[in-house]
Design an enzyme around this catalytic site. Structure first.
Site, short mmCIF file in Angstrom:
data_model
loop_
_atom_site.label_atom_id
_atom_site.label_comp_id
_atom_site.label_asym_id
_atom_site.label_seq_id
_atom_site.Cartn_x
_atom_site.Cartn_y
_atom_site.Cartn_z
CG ASN A 1 -9.53 -1.66 1.68
OD1 ASN A 1 -9.13 -2.86 1.80
ND2 ASN A 1 -9.47 -0.62 2.38
CD GLU A 2 -10.31 -2.24 6.07
OE1 GLU A 2 -10.20 -1.35 6.78
OE2 GLU A 2 -9.61 -3.37 6.60
CD GLU B 1 -5.85 -4.59 4.42
OE1 GLU B 1 -6.00 -4.29 5.35
OE2 GLU B 1 -6.51 -3.90 3.39
CE1 TYR C 1 -3.57 -5.82 9.10
CE2 TYR C 1 -5.49 -5.24 8.79
CZ TYR C 1 -4.41 -5.13 8.39
OH TYR C 1 -4.10 -4.69 7.09
CD GLU D 1 -3.16 1.06 2.42
OE1 GLU D 1 -2.70 -0.03 3.18
OE2 GLU D 1 -3.83 1.91 2.42
#
Ligand code: AHR
Length: 496
Positions: free
Chosen positions: A176-177, A299, A244, A29
Site C-alpha cells: 500500500n502506498e 482510497e 483524497y 483499516e
C-alpha cells in the site's frame, strides 16, 4: 416557461460497458475506531453482535449491497503480520499501531474475523499484503492459509483454528502506498519488488488471483508510467490510485462549520478525480492499448481536521452535505469511466474519514455519504449509458467546476437509472434530459439539507435523509426537473 440551464442527452455507447459493483466498495483499516470500538466490539459486549461485530453495522452495510471490503490497511497493512491474528485470542501477541495513534492492539480481530465478516456481508474480501516490512514467504503463507483446499502446513493450521473450507480470497493488494508509508520506494524499485511478490502468488486455489499493484498518489503520472513499463502485464490486473479531497495537508479545515471557500476547494479536489482517471488512463493506454490493466481507486474521500477533542491519530470527522456532494460526484465519475475503473474503496467505512457509519457507545448513525451510497447502489452491474452534459460552472475566486454531474445506466430488466448532483450551495438548476427512449413512469429520491453544513448527529440522526422526489415532468423521452441546491438525486424509469 423556464429555460434549462443544464441539458443532458443520454445515449447507448458504441460498445457495452458494465459498471462493476466493485466501484461501490469500502475500506476498513486498523485505524482509530474503525475496527476496534467500531466494527468490532468483542463477543462479550452488551452491544448486539455476531462473533464480536456489531449487528447494526452489519445490517447497515448489507443494505448498501456492499460488494467488497479492503483490510487491514492502508498504512497499517505494511506493519501487519497476519500470523499474529489467528489462533486462540488469548494467545495472540499485541501490536503497536505506529501509524495511527500509537495504540496497542490485542490482535483479537484477525484473518478469520475479517473473512467471516465478509461472508456474512456477502462482500468480497480485498486483502492488502505487507510488502513494506514483510517478506514474500509471509504473503505466500497467507494465500495458502486462506485459499488452499489441499494438505499443507497452512491449510492444516487453518483447520486447527476452526475453518475447514478455504475462503478463496480473490483480491490481493501487493503493498500500500509503496511511494510513502509502504516503504518510501522509487517506482523502479517497487516495480521489481512487485514482480518478485507476484511471481509466487498463484497456484493456491482453482481461480487466478486478482493482483493489484500499489499505484500512484493523485497526479504522480510518472509512478504509473514506470509501473506500466516495468511490470509485465500478465503479472498485474490493476494499478491502485489514491486521491483524497483535501484542501491543504497542513490546514485541512473543519469537517463542519466550514466556509464556502472550504466547500468549493474540497469539491474542486473531488472533481479532479475525473482528470486523474483520464490522464493516468492515457499513460496506461500507451503501454496497454487493449486496456487489460485496470484502475482500482482503493482510497478516496474527503479528509478534514479531526473533531475537536478526538485523538488526532484517529482521523474521526463528521460528515455533511459537502460529503454527500463528494460521494455523488465521485461515483458519477467512476460510473462514467467504468471501462477503466473496476473497483473503488471509500475511505473509510466506520468512524474514520468520510465514513458511512459513525458510532458512539451503543448508538450508531448513518451519514449523508451512506445515503448517497444507498441511493446509487442500483447502478451496480448496470450497463453504462453515455451522458453528454452541458452545464454552467460553479465559480468562486476565479476558479470553476461544473455545477451538475450525472451518470446513467440500464439494468438487465431495462430499468434506467440516472443520478445527478447539483454542487451549487444556493442555486437550483433547471435541467432537461433527453433519455434516449420513451419511458412510461419514474420514481425519484433526493438528498438535500437546509445548508451545506447539515449533518446527522447522535442527537439528530435523521436530519439528513433521502426524501421522495416527485416534481420532475416526464413526457416520453424528455424529462424536465429543478435540481435543488446542494442535492443528490436518483431517478429510475420504467420502460414503455
Ligand atoms: O486512509 C487513511 C490513510 O491514508 C491510509 O492508511 C493510507 O493508505 C493513506 O495515506
Amino acid at each position: 416557461m423556464s429555460v434549462a440551464q443544464t441539458s443532458i442527452v443520454l445515449a447507448e455507447p458504441a460498445k457495452q460497458i458494465k459498471i462493476s459493483k466493485h466501484i461501490y466498495g469500502h475500506f476498513a483499516e486498523h485505524l482509530g475506531r474503525c475496527i476496534y470500538d467500531g466494527f468490532y466490539v468483542g463477543e462479550k459486549s452488551t452491544i448486539p453482535n455476531t462473533a464480536g461485530v456489531r449487528n447494526d453495522i452489519i445490517e447497515a452495510l448489507k443494505k448498501l449491497n456492499i460488494p467488497n471490503l479492503r483490510w487491514p490497511g492502508g498504512c497499517f497493512a505494511d506493519t501487519y503480520h497476519w500470523k499474529d491474528g489467528v489462533g486462540p485470542k488469548e494467545n495472540r501477541p499485541t501490536i503497536v499501531n505506529t501509524w495511527w495513534g500509537g495504540v496497542t492492539e490485542d490482535n483479537s480481530f484477525g484473518t478469520h474475523d475479517f473473512l467471516n465478516l465478509c461472508e456474512i456481508l456477502g462482500a468480497e474480501p480485498y486483502l492488502s499484503a505487507n510488502v513494506g516490512s514483510g517478506v514474500v514467504q509471509e504473503l505466500i503463507d497467507w494465500i495458502q492459509y486462506t485459499n488452499f483446499g489441499g494438505e499443507s502446513p497452512m491449510s492444516k493450521w487453518r483447520r486447527e483454528n476452526g475453518r475447514a473450507q478455504p475462503w478463496n480470497v480473490k483480491y490481493w493488494g501487493v503493498g500500500n502506498e509503496a511511494w510513502g508509508c509502504g516503504g518510501h520506494m522509487t517506482p523502479e524499485f517497487y516495480a521489481n519488488i512487485y514482480r518478485q511478490y507476484a511471481t509466487y502468488m498463484n497456484g493456491w486455489s482453482g481461480m487466478p488471483l486478482y493482483k493489484i499493484a500499489s499505484g500512484a498518489s493523485s497526479n504522480d503520472y510518472n509512478w504509473t508510467e514506470v509501473l506500466m513499463k516495468n511490470i509485465p502485464h500478465n503479472m498485474v490486473d490493476a494499478l491502485a490510485l489514491h486521491h483524497y479531497s483535501v484542501i491543504d495537508w497542513s490546514d485541512k479545515g473543519p469537517a463542519t462549520g466550514f466556509s464556502e471557500k472550504h466547500y468549493f476547494a474540497t469539491l474542486e479536489q473531488a472533481w479532479m478525480m475525473d482528470s486523474l482517471i483520464i490522464k493516468h488512463g492515457a499513460v496506461m493506454d500507451k503501454y496497454d492499448p487493449k486496456n487489460k490493466v485496470k484502475l482500482v481507486v482503493d482510497e478516496w474521500g474527503g479528509w478534514y481536521d479531526v473533531e475537536p477533542g478526538s485523538n488526532p491519530g484517529f482521523l474521526y470527522q463528521q460528515n455533511t452535505i459537502r460529503d454527500a456532494m463528494i460521494a455523488g460526484m465521485t461515483l458519477n465519475i467512476f460510473n462514467n469511466h467504468a471501462d477503466r475503473v473496476v473497483m473503488a474503496n471509500l475511505a473509510q467505512a466506520v468512524n474514520v474519514l468520510q465514513a458511512v457509519v459513525l458510532t458512539e457507545g451503543e448508538k450508531m448513525i448513518l451519514t449523508p455519504t451512506y445515503h448517497v451510497m444507498e441511493m446509487y447502489k442500483v447502478h451496480q452491474e448496470g450497463n453504462l449509458l453515455r451522458s453528454k452534459i452541458t452545464t454552467p460552472d460553479y465559480q468562486l475566486d476565479g476558479k470553476k467546476i461544473p455545477v451538475v454531474s450525472v451518470s446513467a445506466s440500464k439494468d438487465s430488466t431495462g430499468i434506467l437509472t440516472v443520478t445527478l448532483t447539483n454542487l451549487h450551495p444556493s442555486k437550483t438548476q433547471e435541467t432537461s434530459i433527453d433519455l434516449g427512449a420513451a419511458y412510461k413512469a419514474y420514481t425519484g429520491r433526493v438528498l438535500a439539507g437546509s445548508s451545506i453544513q447539515d449533518h446527522n448527529s447522535f442527537e439528530q440522526p435523521q436530519r439528513v435523509i433521502p426524501k421522495l422526489f416527485k416534481s420532475a415532468k416526464l413526457n416520453g423521452r424528455e424529462l424536465k426537473l429543478t435540481i435543488p441546491a446542494a442535492s443528490v438525486i436518483v431517478l429510475q424509469f420504467e420502460a414503455k
